[in-house]
Design a protein around this motif. Sequence first.
Motif, PDB file in Angstrom:
ATOM      1  N   GLY A  94      32.048  45.367  41.896  1.00 54.86           N
ATOM      2  CA  GLY A  94      32.880  44.933  43.152  1.00 54.86           C
ATOM      3  C   GLY A  94      33.163  43.549  43.352  1.00 54.86           C
ATOM      4  O   GLY A  94      34.044  43.179  43.933  1.00 54.86           O
ATOM      5  N   LYS A  95      32.026  42.686  43.065  1.00 52.00           N
ATOM      6  CA  LYS A  95      32.424  41.399  43.107  1.00 52.00           C
ATOM      7  C   LYS A  95      33.512  40.786  42.211  1.00 52.00           C
ATOM      8  O   LYS A  95      34.217  39.923  42.745  1.00 52.00           O
ATOM      9  N   ALA A  96      33.557  41.143  41.069  1.00 56.85           N
ATOM     10  CA  ALA A  96      34.314  40.526  39.850  1.00 56.85           C
ATOM     11  C   ALA A  96      35.879  41.428  40.611  1.00 56.85           C
ATOM     12  O   ALA A  96      36.814  40.714  40.480  1.00 56.85           O
ATOM     13  N   LYS A 136      39.298  38.963  41.494  1.00 52.70           N
ATOM     14  CA  LYS A 136      40.533  39.168  40.984  1.00 52.70           C
ATOM     15  C   LYS A 136      41.668  39.659  42.126  1.00 52.70           C
ATOM     16  O   LYS A 136      42.591  38.755  42.013  1.00 52.70           O
ATOM     17  N   ILE A 137      41.129  40.241  42.970  1.00 52.62           N
ATOM     18  CA  ILE A 137      42.188  40.405  44.096  1.00 52.62           C
ATOM     19  C   ILE A 137      42.614  39.139  44.791  1.00 52.62           C
ATOM     20  O   ILE A 137      43.637  38.820  45.221  1.00 52.62           O
ATOM     21  N   GLY A 138      41.478  38.248  45.035  1.00 53.87           N
ATOM     22  CA  GLY A 138      41.678  36.905  45.600  1.00 53.87           C
ATOM     23  C   GLY A 138      42.746  36.107  45.135  1.00 53.87           C
ATOM     24  O   GLY A 138      43.607  35.537  45.551  1.00 53.87           O
ATOM     25  N   THR A 139      42.558  36.157  43.584  1.00 53.34           N
ATOM     26  CA  THR A 139      43.587  35.317  42.753  1.00 53.34           C
ATOM     27  C   THR A 139      45.017  35.849  42.911  1.00 53.34           C
ATOM     28  O   THR A 139      45.971  34.962  42.690  1.00 53.34           O
ATOM     29  N   LEU A 140      45.099  37.132  43.141  1.00 55.16           N
ATOM     30  CA  LEU A 140      46.589  37.966  43.011  1.00 55.16           C
ATOM     31  C   LEU A 140      47.339  37.313  44.408  1.00 55.16           C
ATOM     32  O   LEU A 140      48.420  37.227  44.367  1.00 55.16           O
ATOM     33  N   ILE A 141      46.252  37.262  45.717  1.00 55.62           N
ATOM     34  CA  ILE A 141      47.009  37.257  46.982  1.00 55.62           C
ATOM     35  C   ILE A 141      46.821  35.887  47.188  1.00 55.62           C
ATOM     36  O   ILE A 141      47.023  35.490  48.591  1.00 55.62           O
ATOM     37  N   GLU A 142      46.380  34.843  46.532  1.00 55.02           N
ATOM     38  CA  GLU A 142      46.177  33.292  46.888  1.00 55.02           C
ATOM     39  C   GLU A 142      47.347  32.705  47.474  1.00 55.02           C
ATOM     40  O   GLU A 142      48.510  32.909  46.589  1.00 55.02           O
ATOM     41  N   VAL A 143      47.368  32.284  48.680  1.00 54.86           N
ATOM     42  CA  VAL A 143      48.720  31.429  49.173  1.00 54.86           C
ATOM     43  C   VAL A 143      48.153  30.240  49.516  1.00 54.86           C
ATOM     44  O   VAL A 143      47.075  29.857  50.298  1.00 54.86           O
TER      45      VAL A 143
END
Length: 234
Positions: A48-50, A54-61
């Motif tokens: 879950g943490k990983a 990963k999602i955070g890096t994809l939607i980072e603005v």
Amino acid sequence: MDQLKEAVAAAFDKVVASGAIEEAIQKQIGAAVTAGIIEHLRDYSDFGKALKAKIGTLIEVDLDTLDLPSYRQLVGDVIKKRVGAVMSTEFTEKLDKDIAEMLAPAPATITLQELLDEFIESKKDAWNAHQLHGEKFTLNINRSDRHDGYIDISIDEDPDQERHTSCAVHLRIRGDGEVWGLSLAGDDIKNKIFVGPLFNFEKRLFQMYTAKTRLIIDADAEAEDFDTTFPYND
């Protein structure tokens, strides 16, 4: 006893034959698998943490480079749209009329009597117009004794204003009648950075001043030669 054993065996065989045991096993195994997956996917699990990272890096603005409109800009845009929506032909026609009136050229020449007529006409729409009916107004005409030949003319709706500086309008005429100086309510136009807003008669005078209109007045004319009474309106 033997009969009891046989009965239990028969019942068990019947349950097995019906698939109830198989169904119960599948249900339990399914619940265990589901619980295991949910547990593995929880926020605090390693997976879950990983996944969150990963999602955070994809939607980072980068918010600093994101062109988001400010609240003030949004309000301004809304106001512009609303104002544009209520614009009507009637409004634009009035605006065109006002602009045309503002840009109307001043006359090359005007007589003092014509100027007084315009002054009287301008007072018909004044807030105190009804109080002026039949009342006298001030007209002062003073000629300079010096060689420059200036003529000072002052006008005020109140009677008996003897000083030019006390009058609402003071015109200084020179030479062949050029409106060389203009003061409104005691303020010399030459000394003002911004002039306005001007309306009616004052605006007319300012146009004459800027256009260097010639004010025609007889050489021996005196204030007493002119009717300085506001007429009664029909």
